[in-house]
Structure formats: structure tokens, C-alpha cells
Enzyme design. Structure first.
Site, PDB file in Angstrom:
ATOM      1  N   ARG A  62      44.648  95.548  83.593  1.00  0.00           N
ATOM      2  CA  ARG A  62      43.827  94.402  83.187  1.00  0.00           C
ATOM      3  C   ARG A  62      43.853  94.270  81.673  1.00  0.00           C
ATOM      4  O   ARG A  62      43.593  95.225  80.947  1.00  0.00           O
ATOM      5  CB  ARG A  62      42.387  94.584  83.658  1.00  0.00           C
ATOM      6  CG  ARG A  62      42.213  94.553  85.162  1.00  0.00           C
ATOM      7  CD  ARG A  62      40.745  94.597  85.517  1.00  0.00           C
ATOM      8  NE  ARG A  62      40.529  94.490  86.952  1.00  0.00           N
ATOM      9  CZ  ARG A  62      39.333  94.335  87.526  1.00  0.00           C
ATOM     10  NH1 ARG A  62      38.253  94.270  86.763  1.00  0.00           N
ATOM     11  NH2 ARG A  62      39.226  94.249  88.829  1.00  0.00           N
ATOM     12  N   ASP A  64      42.522  92.320  78.107  1.00  0.00           N
ATOM     13  CA  ASP A  64      41.330  91.662  77.577  1.00  0.00           C
ATOM     14  C   ASP A  64      41.644  90.253  77.091  1.00  0.00           C
ATOM     15  O   ASP A  64      42.811  89.857  76.992  1.00  0.00           O
ATOM     16  CB  ASP A  64      40.765  92.474  76.398  1.00  0.00           C
ATOM     17  CG  ASP A  64      40.146  93.784  76.846  1.00  0.00           C
ATOM     18  OD1 ASP A  64      39.750  93.899  78.018  1.00  0.00           O
ATOM     19  OD2 ASP A  64      40.064  94.716  76.008  1.00  0.00           O
ATOM     20  N   ARG A 213      43.981  99.291  70.859  1.00  0.00           N
ATOM     21  CA  ARG A 213      43.509  98.598  69.667  1.00  0.00           C
ATOM     22  C   ARG A 213      42.747  99.529  68.727  1.00  0.00           C
ATOM     23  O   ARG A 213      42.765  99.353  67.502  1.00  0.00           O
ATOM     24  CB  ARG A 213      42.669  97.390  70.069  1.00  0.00           C
ATOM     25  CG  ARG A 213      43.513  96.289  70.729  1.00  0.00           C
ATOM     26  CD  ARG A 213      42.670  95.308  71.520  1.00  0.00           C
ATOM     27  NE  ARG A 213      41.663  94.672  70.691  1.00  0.00           N
ATOM     28  CZ  ARG A 213      40.583  94.061  71.184  1.00  0.00           C
ATOM     29  NH1 ARG A 213      40.382  94.015  72.494  1.00  0.00           N
ATOM     30  NH2 ARG A 213      39.723  93.502  70.381  1.00  0.00           N
TER      31      ARG A 213
END
Length: 285
Positions: A62, A64, A213
Site C-alpha cells: 500500500r 501513501d 521516507r
């Protein structure tokens, strides 16, 4: 947990890509927010003329809001009769129905034991950043981060090498109740291209929320001289979030590829990936 395909159905693998700029991430959300999963499931329902609400997709990873994918993988279980009748036509029908920022490139019958999420042995992401004093090429603005300090890529690679292997990445993840933060980081390397863009390649068996990230945020702090190459490793060892580790913006991140084992190993990997991991004890009897 059983993952058997229901009688009368066939599991279909989807290989797809999307520009995440206009999406609120992969997963369907309440409130009518636009998501990749929602767009594909709606298109699939329409082109198959299904009376069901939707055929639900399971995805390898998944993403973001704002994150892109070039090599995303998903699966869906379709009635065998529908697949036999419409399978050869579905790809073109989806191309005509889907919005231009998401594409399905192939639809194939998945081998026995395949699960897009749990059968995967690694996911590979790329994060792209430029330190050009003039900023980002306007044509790349939705895919490349601008960092307004010069970056020392060699120092970033030195720091990255200290993060490889199996660790508890709690310091680089947003915790989720009941979920482990133990991951095996298989590759983390950075290279500056001829165009000046620095591309970080990040590959692991799986990623916890915000892990890529956050890792890039720490490496940028090393690259611009605010911290030494040993600092990201010290943060990892401490096991707690450090306020100096920033979660960089999502638009520089792209899921490039998902890796799977040989067909005969899929079922075993599927089962193994569902087990909650723990690190080996540091001591002995």
C-alpha cells in the site's frame, strides 16, 4: 490463515503503475476520497458488468498519498466463467475505462499459492532528489524532491551501509498497534545521475509505515553536512524516534518493482510472511 481461492473462481495477477499525485494513496477510504484501489475496482466492476459492489484487490504494498508506482502488483479473485468469457478483453476494456494516471499492464492467471502481498520476498523503491540551486525541472516537479543544500553522496552511502540487514526499524517507522517494525533492509544505495538527480534505491523484504521516507530524511541530513555518517546508525540502535529525522515529502518516492520466489515456493513464502517476527536473543542459555 487460509488463502485458498474459492471454488469456481480464478486468481488473476495485475501488474500496474500509477502517478500518485492525484490520489489519496492506494487503499479505499471513507468519504469518497480518490484512491488507486477505488478507481481500479470501480473500473473492473463496470467493464465486467458485475452486479457485485466490487471485486476486491489485494496489493503487494500500500502506497501513501502522493507516492507513485511503476511496478505495483495486485491480485483479484474472479468467477472462472467470467474470466473464461472476458479475460482476453479485460485489459483493453480497462484501458478505455481507467483514468490516465493509472494503467494496468497485464492480467494473468496467478500460479497456485500466489498472494500479491504475502508471497512477495522484496519490494524495491526509488527516491529521487535534486540539490540543483535552481530547483527542480518543472516537468519533473511531481516526481523529484528539491533539497536546497549541496549533497555529499559518498557520505550518504557510507551512512546507508550501516543500516543494512535485519533490524528493528522502530526509529524510522510510524508505529501501528500490534504490528512489528522488524525488517530486513537488503539494499540502500544512492547514485547521482548525469542530470544531477540523486536516486536512492531502497529494497527490503517489507516496509513499515513511513520507513523509506524517514530513512531518506536521515540520509539527507548526513548529505548536507548537518550530521555525520554514523548518526543514522545510532538512531537505529536507539530504537526511538529522533526529532531530527524528518519524513520527506511523498512525491519523490516510486515503487519500482516487487520480487517473488519461484512458483513452487509461493505457498511457503505466503505462510512464512504471515508470522510475526522477532529478533534473535542477544544472549544464550
Amino acid at each position: 490463515m487460509s488463502d485458498e481461492v474459492q471454488p469456481g473462481h480464478v486468481r488473476v495477477r495485475l501488474d500496474l503503475s500509477y502517478d500518485g499525485t492525484g490520489f489519496h494513496g492506494w487503499a479505499k477510504q471513507a468519504g469518497g476520497k480518490r484512491t488507486v484501489q477505488g478507481e481500479i475496482e470501480d473500473a473492473l466492476r463496470i467493464v465486467t458488468r458485475s452486479q457485485e459492489t466490487a471485486y476486491e484487490l489485494t496489493v503487494a504494498g500500500r502506497t501513501d498519498a502522493g507516492v507513485h508506482a511503476r511496478g505495483q502488483v495486485a491480485h483479484v479473485d474472479l468467477p472462472a466463467g467470467l474470466w473464461e468469457e472476458q479475460g482476453e478483453k479485460l485489459l483493453k476494456r480497462l484501458a478505455g475505462r481507467l483514468p490516465k494516471d493509472v494503467r494496468v499492464w497485464s492480467l494473468t492467471v496467478a500460479p497456485e499459492g500466489f498472494n500479491a502481498r504475502f508471497s512477495a520476498v522484496w519490494r524495491r523503491y526509488a527516491y529521487r532528489v535534486t540539490d540543483d540551486p535552481g530547483g527542480v525541472d518543472p516537468l519533473l516537479r511531481n516526481h523529484v524532491l528539491w533539497h536546497d543544500w549541496p549533497l555529499d553522496v559518498a557520505a550518504m552511502n557510507e551512512a546507508a551501509s550501516r543500516l543494512l540487514g535485519e533490524h528493528d526499524f522502530a526509529a524510522y517507522c510510524k508505529r501501528r498497534e500490534g504490528a512489528t517494525t522488524i525488517r530486513t533492509l537488503q539494499e540502500l544505495s544512492l547514485e547521482r545521475g548525469a542530470d544531477g538527480i540523486v536516486t536512492a534505491t531502497v529494497r527490503a523484504d517489507a516496509f513499515c509505515h513511513n520507513m523509506v521516507r524517514s530513512l531518506i530524511g536521515a540520509l539527507l541530513f548526513v548529505g548536507d553536512g548537518h550530521r555525520g555518517p554514523e548518526w543514522p546508525g545510532k538512531v537505529l540502535a536507539a530504537g526511538v524516534r529522533d526529532s531530527a529525522v524528518h519524513v520527506v515529502r511523498p512525491h519523490g518516492l516510486t515503487l519500482e518493482e516487487v520480487g517473488y520466489p519461484a512458483d513452487e515456493l509461493l505457498a511457503a513464502r505466503n505462510k512464512e510472511a504471515r508470522n510475526k517476527r522477532s529478533l534473535p536473543s542477544a544472549g544464550c542459555c
